[in-house]
Design an enzyme around this catalytic site. Structure first.
Site, mmCIF file in Angstrom:
data_model
loop_
_atom_site.group_PDB
_atom_site.id
_atom_site.type_symbol
_atom_site.label_atom_id
_atom_site.label_comp_id
_atom_site.label_asym_id
_atom_site.label_seq_id
_atom_site.Cartn_x
_atom_site.Cartn_y
_atom_site.Cartn_z
ATOM 1 C CB CYS A 1 1.325 -6.551 3.366
ATOM 2 S SG CYS A 1 3.011 -6.145 3.755
ATOM 3 C CE LYS B 1 -6.428 -3.188 1.815
ATOM 4 N NZ LYS B 1 -5.172 -2.647 2.073
ATOM 5 C CG ASP C 1 -2.087 -0.896 1.125
ATOM 6 O OD1 ASP C 1 -1.959 -1.572 0.101
ATOM 7 O OD2 ASP C 1 -3.014 -0.551 1.687
ATOM 8 C CB CYS D 1 4.927 -0.191 7.666
ATOM 9 S SG CYS D 1 5.543 0.019 6.109
ATOM 10 C CB SER E 1 -2.849 4.408 5.726
ATOM 11 O OG SER E 1 -2.023 3.930 6.290
#
Length: 556
Positions: free
Chosen positions: A119, A121, A78, A191, A468
């Site tokens: 991550c 999705k 993303d 992240c 996000s």
């Protein structure tokens, strides 16, 4: 064995010849066949290490008596997709991942599965597939990134986006921005804050579908390799005991996950993914479930972007199980739910310890007495909208101001960075929903620009798109019905007053019913933004944000 459908008997002799071509031995042909869904790729930092995780899972499966067989799943980064057409292709991959995994698992008749996602999705897509397939299934993620360090402080990707906003405001030099570029993302992994990927990996533990540490052990720790080996062993134990995914992924387990979500302060995207996962087990998840659970669930964690702690800190403090133990001690979890360990939630967390009450607040000293998410309703969002209230500064919990209306993310960003948004404004970004986007883009760029411009404590943002997990502030997304289907957000005009009342779960457009009816009568649908390819098919099938943006089926 289910795999006997593809391997046993004279009818399947041709298939056996193909297994022979794959190098299967006669001994392996008699063992359970375990599919390992590998999300490895070389474009997503959270996935670049998954090849090592997969190798470790294979060893665990083989050691426990199974035959590991790897097949792939896609994943979008993303952060790399943000701010351009690529973000339209993020949420839509969730259903591609679920569908393709279902196809591979059933076409080849696997006996069990180990899902290796990481991550945004990728995790919910594979959870959806697990629920559909109802096989013995264990999840082991690639793990979170370590926090970066800039100026003696821990930093993460949200700091990077806000640095860009600060540069636009003239508060940071280009060299200073480059210092962030070099240092905020120092390792592989998802992240480092409580963004969507880490939210969903933690909620996988809460659902009972991952082993302890699945959501929190950093990607670069050797402990994660050991976890992956144990995941391979665990799936064989599940197979031998006859434990399948739907015995774990029940209504009570989903509500446990929502409760843990409130305590952790997870991404608003969990309010898209939990309904979609629940749909796969036949549970009609109404996003309004969030409010009564939030009312009784204390917010115990303020991980980035809500606070100064990161996933590595949560891991050292005891991880998800320590948070669950705090909640279970005051009766907020169903501790009888089965898990991939072969034990119940209660048995798993019995001896969990909170090792750092500054990272995981005890229930008698929470950040707030209510949970991290809230669902707001009113004449602007009759079917609901979602805000991460744990990341909202106190002075913005109640806010009223004039609407500044934009029909795309790009137009809004230009206005914010151009200094056209001022204190008190309510930025409205519409026609960015699941159907109107299409693809319901994340709005990290505008929320970060608002924060970077120094407006985070005075400007709200409302959208039928989504945010996000790195977004913070009074950012209200998933407004339903969306503008593309004529929802009230399509009727907002420049200067209309919008009142936000997060503690009372309300959002009101201060325009009379008569005036809204007159505007509605004049409203015309927009031409589709995308007229070909997968996005066109997606836009035709997708439901609204309050339904989890699931794809329409005949019963819907």
């Amino acid at each position: 064995m289910k795999s006997d459908n593809a391997r046993a008997g004279m009818q399947q002799a041709p298939a056996r010849s193909l297994f022979n071509a794959l190098g299967f031995t006669p001994e392996e042909m008699k063992k359970p066949m375990v599919g390992i869904v590998s999300s490895y790729n070389e474009i997503v930092p959270g996935h670049m290490n998954i090849d090592k995780i997969v190798d470790a899972v294979k060893l665990g499966v083989a050691e426990a008596g199974g035959v590991p067989v790897v097949f792939p799943a896609i994943a979008v980064c993303d952060g790399i997709a943000m701010g351009h057409i690529g973000m339209k292709y993020s949420l839509v991959t969730r259903d591609l991942i679920a569908d393709s995994t279902e196809c591979m698992a059933l076409a080849h008749q696997f006996d069990a599965l180990v899902m290796v996602p990481n991550c945004d999705k990728n995790v919910p897509g594979l959870l959806m597939a697990a629920a559909r397939l109802d096989l013995p299934t264990v999840f082991v993620s690639g793990g979170p990134m370590l926090a970066g360090h800039v100026g003696g402080q821990k930093r993460s990707l949200s700091s990077m986006f806000e640095a860009v906003g600060a540069h636009a405001a003239g508060n940071m030099t280009e060299d200073e921005v480059e210092n962030f570029v070099e240092n905020v993302c120092p390792t592989c992994g998802s992240c480092s804050g409580m963004y969507t990927a880490n939210s969903m990996n933690c909620l996988t533990e809460a659902l009972g579908m991952g082993l302890r540490g699945n959501g929190t052990i950093p990607a670069v720790y050797s402990e994660r390799i050991r976890l992956a080996k144990h995941a391979g062993m665990a799936v064989m134990d599940m197979y031998n005991k006859g434990i399948t995914a739907r015995q774990i992924m029940t209504k009570d387990a989903v509500l446990n996950a929502l409760t843990v979500d409130m305590a952790l302060g997870c991404s608003t995207n969990s309010m898209l993914h939990l309904p979609a996962i629940a749909h796969e087990i036949g549970f009609d998840f109404d996003i309004e479930f969030a409010n009564p659970i939030s009312e009784k669930t204390p917010n115990l964690c303020h991980l980035a972007p809500a606070g100064p702690t990161y996933m590595e800190d949560l891991n050292e403090a005891g991880g998800v199980w320590a948070v669950m133990k705090e909640l279970a001690d005051i009766g907020l979890l169903n501790t009888d739910c089965m898990t991939v360990t072969g034990k119940t939630v209660g048995e798993n967390i019995k001896n969990a310890i909170n090792r750092n009450p500054e990272v995981i607040r005890p229930v008698d000293n929470p950040y707030t007495k209510t949970g991290g998410l809230a669902v707001l309703k009113g004449n602007l969002a009759p079917d609901g909208s979602v805000v991460k209230r744990s990341a909202v500064v106190p002075e913005m919990l109640v806010h009223e101001g004039p609407a500044r209306v934009f029909d795309s993310e790009e137009d809004a960003i230009a206005a914010i960075k151009g200094g056209k948004i001022v204190e008190g404004d309510v930025v409205v970004i519409r026609y960015e929903g699941p159907k109107g986007g299409p693809g319901m883009r994340e709005m990290l760029n505008p929320t970060s620009a608002i924060a970077g411009m120094g407006l985070g404590s005075s400007v709200a943002l409302i959208t039928d798109g989504r945010f996000s997990g790195a977004s913070r502030g009074a950012s209200i997304g998933h407004v339903s019905p969306e503008a593309a289907v004529g929802g009230p957000i399509a009727l907002v005009e420049e200067g209309d007053i919008i009142a936000i009342d997060i503690p009372n779960y309300k959002m009101t457009l201060k325009v009379s019913d008569e005036e809204l009816a007159a505007r509605k009568a004049k409203w015309q649908p927009r031409e589709p933004k995308v007229t070909s390819g997968y996005l066109r098919r997606y836009a035709a099938q997708v439901t609204s944000g309050n339904r989890g943006a699931i794809l329409r089926t005949p019963e819907l």
